[in-house]
Design a protein around this motif. Structure first.
Motif, mmCIF file in Angstrom:
data_model
loop_
_atom_site.group_PDB
_atom_site.id
_atom_site.type_symbol
_atom_site.label_atom_id
_atom_site.label_comp_id
_atom_site.label_asym_id
_atom_site.label_seq_id
_atom_site.Cartn_x
_atom_site.Cartn_y
_atom_site.Cartn_z
ATOM 1 N N GLY A 65 0.818 -1.212 0.000
ATOM 2 C CA GLY A 65 0.000 0.000 0.000
ATOM 3 C C GLY A 65 0.848 1.256 0.000
ATOM 4 O O GLY A 65 0.566 2.216 -0.740
ATOM 5 N N ILE A 66 1.893 1.280 0.804
ATOM 6 C CA ILE A 66 2.785 2.445 0.856
ATOM 7 C C ILE A 66 3.486 2.624 -0.491
ATOM 8 O O ILE A 66 3.593 3.747 -0.993
ATOM 9 C CB ILE A 66 3.799 2.291 2.014
ATOM 10 N N GLY A 67 3.931 1.541 -1.096
ATOM 11 C CA GLY A 67 4.568 1.616 -2.410
ATOM 12 C C GLY A 67 3.616 2.147 -3.469
ATOM 13 O O GLY A 67 4.001 2.958 -4.317
ATOM 14 N N PHE A 68 2.364 1.736 -3.411
ATOM 15 C CA PHE A 68 1.378 2.194 -4.382
ATOM 16 C C PHE A 68 1.094 3.687 -4.212
ATOM 17 O O PHE A 68 0.996 4.421 -5.199
ATOM 18 C CB PHE A 68 0.087 1.379 -4.246
ATOM 19 N N ILE A 69 0.991 4.156 -2.983
ATOM 20 C CA ILE A 69 0.753 5.575 -2.725
ATOM 21 C C ILE A 69 1.939 6.411 -3.215
ATOM 22 O O ILE A 69 1.755 7.469 -3.829
ATOM 23 C CB ILE A 69 0.461 5.815 -1.230
ATOM 24 N N ILE A 70 3.154 5.954 -2.960
ATOM 25 C CA ILE A 70 4.344 6.661 -3.437
ATOM 26 C C ILE A 70 4.344 6.728 -4.964
ATOM 27 O O ILE A 70 4.654 7.771 -5.551
ATOM 28 C CB ILE A 70 5.622 5.998 -2.898
ATOM 29 N N PHE A 71 3.965 5.624 -5.606
ATOM 30 C CA PHE A 71 3.878 5.617 -7.060
ATOM 31 C C PHE A 71 2.857 6.637 -7.551
ATOM 32 O O PHE A 71 3.120 7.377 -8.511
ATOM 33 C CB PHE A 71 3.514 4.218 -7.572
ATOM 34 N N LEU A 72 1.693 6.689 -6.922
ATOM 35 C CA LEU A 72 0.670 7.647 -7.346
ATOM 36 C C LEU A 72 1.144 9.084 -7.164
ATOM 37 O O LEU A 72 0.900 9.940 -8.027
ATOM 38 C CB LEU A 72 -0.634 7.414 -6.575
ATOM 39 N N LEU A 73 1.826 9.379 -6.058
ATOM 40 C CA LEU A 73 2.354 10.725 -5.843
ATOM 41 C C LEU A 73 3.398 11.072 -6.899
ATOM 42 O O LEU A 73 3.370 12.180 -7.475
ATOM 43 C CB LEU A 73 2.949 10.843 -4.441
ATOM 44 N N PHE A 74 4.310 10.152 -7.174
ATOM 45 C CA PHE A 74 5.332 10.379 -8.193
ATOM 46 C C PHE A 74 4.676 10.596 -9.558
ATOM 47 O O PHE A 74 5.060 11.496 -10.316
ATOM 48 C CB PHE A 74 6.297 9.194 -8.237
ATOM 49 N N TYR A 75 3.682 9.822 -9.866
ATOM 50 C CA TYR A 75 2.965 9.929 -11.140
ATOM 51 C C TYR A 75 2.273 11.285 -11.259
ATOM 52 O O TYR A 75 2.352 11.946 -12.301
ATOM 53 C CB TYR A 75 1.952 8.783 -11.240
ATOM 54 N N ALA A 76 1.608 11.729 -10.184
ATOM 55 C CA ALA A 76 0.922 13.022 -10.209
ATOM 56 C C ALA A 76 1.916 14.170 -10.344
ATOM 57 O O ALA A 76 1.679 15.115 -11.109
ATOM 58 C CB ALA A 76 0.084 13.185 -8.937
ATOM 59 N N ILE A 77 3.032 14.103 -9.634
ATOM 60 C CA ILE A 77 4.057 15.155 -9.731
ATOM 61 C C ILE A 77 4.633 15.186 -11.146
ATOM 62 O O ILE A 77 4.826 16.262 -11.729
ATOM 63 C CB ILE A 77 5.154 14.933 -8.674
ATOM 64 N N LEU A 78 4.900 14.035 -11.720
ATOM 65 C CA LEU A 78 5.464 13.965 -13.059
ATOM 66 C C LEU A 78 4.500 14.532 -14.095
ATOM 67 O O LEU A 78 4.896 15.302 -14.971
ATOM 68 C CB LEU A 78 5.830 12.529 -13.393
ATOM 69 N N LYS A 79 3.236 14.147 -14.008
ATOM 70 C CA LYS A 79 2.237 14.675 -14.943
ATOM 71 C C LYS A 79 2.072 16.171 -14.794
ATOM 72 O O LYS A 79 1.892 16.891 -15.781
ATOM 73 C CB LYS A 79 0.901 13.949 -14.765
ATOM 74 N N THR A 80 2.134 16.662 -13.553
ATOM 75 C CA THR A 80 2.018 18.096 -13.322
ATOM 76 C C THR A 80 3.228 18.818 -13.871
ATOM 77 O O THR A 80 3.100 19.868 -14.529
ATOM 78 C CB THR A 80 1.856 18.385 -11.816
ATOM 79 N N ALA A 81 4.397 18.311 -13.661
ATOM 80 C CA ALA A 81 5.628 18.952 -14.120
ATOM 81 C C ALA A 81 5.690 18.989 -15.645
ATOM 82 O O ALA A 81 6.185 19.949 -16.228
ATOM 83 C CB ALA A 81 6.838 18.226 -13.566
ATOM 84 N N LEU A 82 5.187 17.962 -16.288
ATOM 85 C CA LEU A 82 5.210 17.926 -17.755
ATOM 86 C C LEU A 82 4.006 18.602 -18.377
ATOM 87 O O LEU A 82 3.940 18.716 -19.606
ATOM 88 C CB LEU A 82 5.309 16.465 -18.228
ATOM 89 N N GLY A 83 3.053 19.020 -17.546
ATOM 90 C CA GLY A 83 1.862 19.707 -18.062
ATOM 91 C C GLY A 83 0.953 18.800 -18.862
ATOM 92 O O GLY A 83 0.355 19.226 -19.846
ATOM 93 N N LEU A 84 0.831 17.551 -18.454
ATOM 94 C CA LEU A 84 0.008 16.574 -19.192
ATOM 95 C C LEU A 84 -1.399 16.416 -18.612
ATOM 96 O O LEU A 84 -2.124 15.533 -19.031
ATOM 97 C CB LEU A 84 0.719 15.224 -19.211
ATOM 98 N N TRP A 85 -1.778 17.268 -17.691
ATOM 99 C CA TRP A 85 -3.130 17.148 -17.133
ATOM 100 C C TRP A 85 -4.069 17.659 -18.130
ATOM 101 O O TRP A 85 -4.734 18.100 -18.659
ATOM 102 C CB TRP A 85 -3.271 17.893 -15.821
#
Length: 86
Positions: A66-86
């Protein structure tokens, strides 16, 4: 089942004999396990302690997952935000 001399048997017969022995051993082991867990009455303390230990280990591994999955989701959201893919 016959216990013939394996050196006098052909290749197929030796293979068939090995498979038959494997099946017999698996049947005996599975029957022992079924008998052990199907016993009536009070469970022995060793089995209860082992079950509790397995449950705790499962919960720890589930927590790590569960902790690994949450970290993945946070990393994914930060990456999408940084690349402007929302």
């Amino acid at each position: 089942m016959t216990n013939k001399n394996p050196q006098k048997l052909g290749m197929i017969a030796r293979r068939k004999q090995a498979i038959d022995q494997y099946i017999t051993v698996r049947k005996v082991r599975s029957q022992e396990i079924r008998d052990y867990f199907a016993s009536e009455g009070e469970s022995d303390p060793e089995r209860l302690a082992a079950q509790k230990a397995r449950d705790q280990e499962f919960l720890r591994s589930l927590k790590k997952l569960g902790i690994g999955f949450i970290i993945f989701l946070l990393f994914y959201a930060i990456l999408k935000t940084a690349l402007g893919l929302w």
